[in-house]
Design an enzyme around this catalytic site. Structure first.
Site, mmCIF file in Angstrom:
data_model
loop_
_atom_site.group_PDB
_atom_site.id
_atom_site.type_symbol
_atom_site.label_atom_id
_atom_site.label_comp_id
_atom_site.label_asym_id
_atom_site.label_seq_id
_atom_site.Cartn_x
_atom_site.Cartn_y
_atom_site.Cartn_z
ATOM 1 N N CYS A 50 -5.931 -2.180 2.308
ATOM 2 C CA CYS A 50 -5.976 -2.231 3.768
ATOM 3 C C CYS A 50 -7.397 -2.421 4.303
ATOM 4 C CB CYS A 50 -5.325 -0.960 4.314
ATOM 5 S SG CYS A 50 -4.724 -1.087 6.006
ATOM 6 N N LYS B 35 -8.389 4.927 -2.618
ATOM 7 C CA LYS B 35 -9.013 4.368 -1.409
ATOM 8 C C LYS B 35 -10.233 5.205 -1.037
ATOM 9 C CE LYS B 35 -7.633 2.754 3.206
ATOM 10 N NZ LYS B 35 -6.500 2.656 4.163
ATOM 11 N N GLU C 297 0.827 -1.213 0.000
ATOM 12 C CA GLU C 297 0.000 0.000 0.000
ATOM 13 C C GLU C 297 0.861 1.263 0.000
ATOM 14 O OE1 GLU C 297 -3.595 1.991 2.701
ATOM 15 O OE2 GLU C 297 -2.370 0.373 3.518
#
Length: 327
Positions: free
Chosen positions: A162, A128, A46
């Site tokens: 995540c 995200k 990430e």
């Protein structure tokens, strides 16, 4: 007939303190190293380029302004020098590459996942949708436009970052598009062993529920890097542990030995026959679904700050040039 794709999940440490291109060069070298092992799909951690904002986890917001500005200066413009470098490496090796970056779009940073095809083409740039806890002081929010699966040389690929994996509707949005390989990315070197334990449960569950392979990559910090980031021995603890680089089959089985310390790569051959084997028993978006009882509404329109009205009353969305270039 069975189709087999060799995949690699990379656990690797960033290059800190340079112009931001050092980590990208390390990515390109890892791509070439994986290619020598016959890998056709590689997944990095990430926001690996230039580095995950670890400072935001151990410092209050009013103290990390300088480090936040440094991240702005080193962040990735899409398209730009970093994406050009990675695209060239993907093209030269015939590799599908999934890379996490800190993307700069004028005055905002985003946690962005980029999928490069084996031709070097950018198939997907997604942000995200909700940064987690401390991350909200660093990144802006993404939108539903990136919640999609893309056809690549390695198969149908979806990606989440995540704790997006704790949003079941985000995962289901990808599942309905029949992803064959799910690429997961976590920062690594964060929180401690409990983070690694939770990560294992999360990716194995998604593999079972989606009936797909999961390739998960986490980052790694060296002891010197931990000391440099923490600047205080009392703050070093939260920057250790939390690594679980692994590959999971559609049956929830770990393929190979997960990597929890140090740099390296986990490699596995993904036999797509296992997808049908799993979904024959339980296809959560097919014969096991009950759409007349439960369904998902997804807004895939890109978020825009302004809509211009044309001369004849027509409206059209207008966004930033960086968005348009990679959409």
């Amino acid at each position: 007939m069975s189709r087999i794709v060799r995949a690699a999940a990379i656990q690797i440490s960033p290059v800190l303190g340079d112009d931001g291109l050092g980590t990208a060069r390390k990515v390109c070298q890892a791509i070439r190293d994986a290619a020598e092992k016959g890998v056709k799909l590689v997944v990095f951690p990430e926001t690996f380029v230039p580095y995950y904002p670890y400072f935001s986890f151990i410092q209050p917001a009013f103290r990390f302004g300088g480090e936040h500005l440094e991240l702005y200066e080193r962040a990735v413009i899409i398209p730009g020098p970093v994406t050009d470098m990675v695209a060239e490496a993907a093209r030269d090796t015939g590799m599908v590459v999934v890379l996490g970056v800190n993307e700069r779009d004028f005055g905002t940073l985003y946690n962005t996942q980029i999928i490069f095809d084996a031709t070097g083409e950018i198939l997907l740039k997604r942000r995200k949708i909700t940064p987690t806890y401390h991350e909200r002081m660093v990144w802006g929010q993404g939108d539903g436009a990136g919640l999609k699966v893309v056809e690549s040389a390695a198969g149908r690929i979806g990606a989440l970052a995540c704790w997006e994996h704790y949003n079941p509707l985000a995962r289901y949005a990808l599942m309905t598009q029949h992803e064959e390989i799910h690429c997961a990315q976590f920062p690594g070197s964060l929180v401690g062993q409990i983070f690694a334990d939770q990560m294992e449960v999360t990716i194995r569950h998604h593999a079972l529920e989606s009936g797909c392979f999961v390739v998960n990559a986490t980052g790694w910090l060296t002891e010197d890097q931990i000391r440099d980031i923490a600047r205080d021995p009392a703050l070093e603890g939260p920057l250790r542990g939390g690594c679980f680089t692994a590959i999971v089959s559609p049956e929830g089985k770990l393929l190979g030995t997960p990597l929890t310390e140090g740099e390296g790569m986990v490699i596995a051959d993904l036999d797509f026959a296992l997808i049908t084997k799993r979904k024959r028993m339980m296809d959560s978006v097919g014969h096991y679904a009950r759409p007349e009882l439960l369904s998902l509404l997804q807004d895939r329109r890109p978020a825009r700050t302004v809509h211009y009205v044309g001369e004849h009353g027509a409206t059209g969305p207008v966004g930033s040039s960086n968005d348009e270039a990679a959409s």
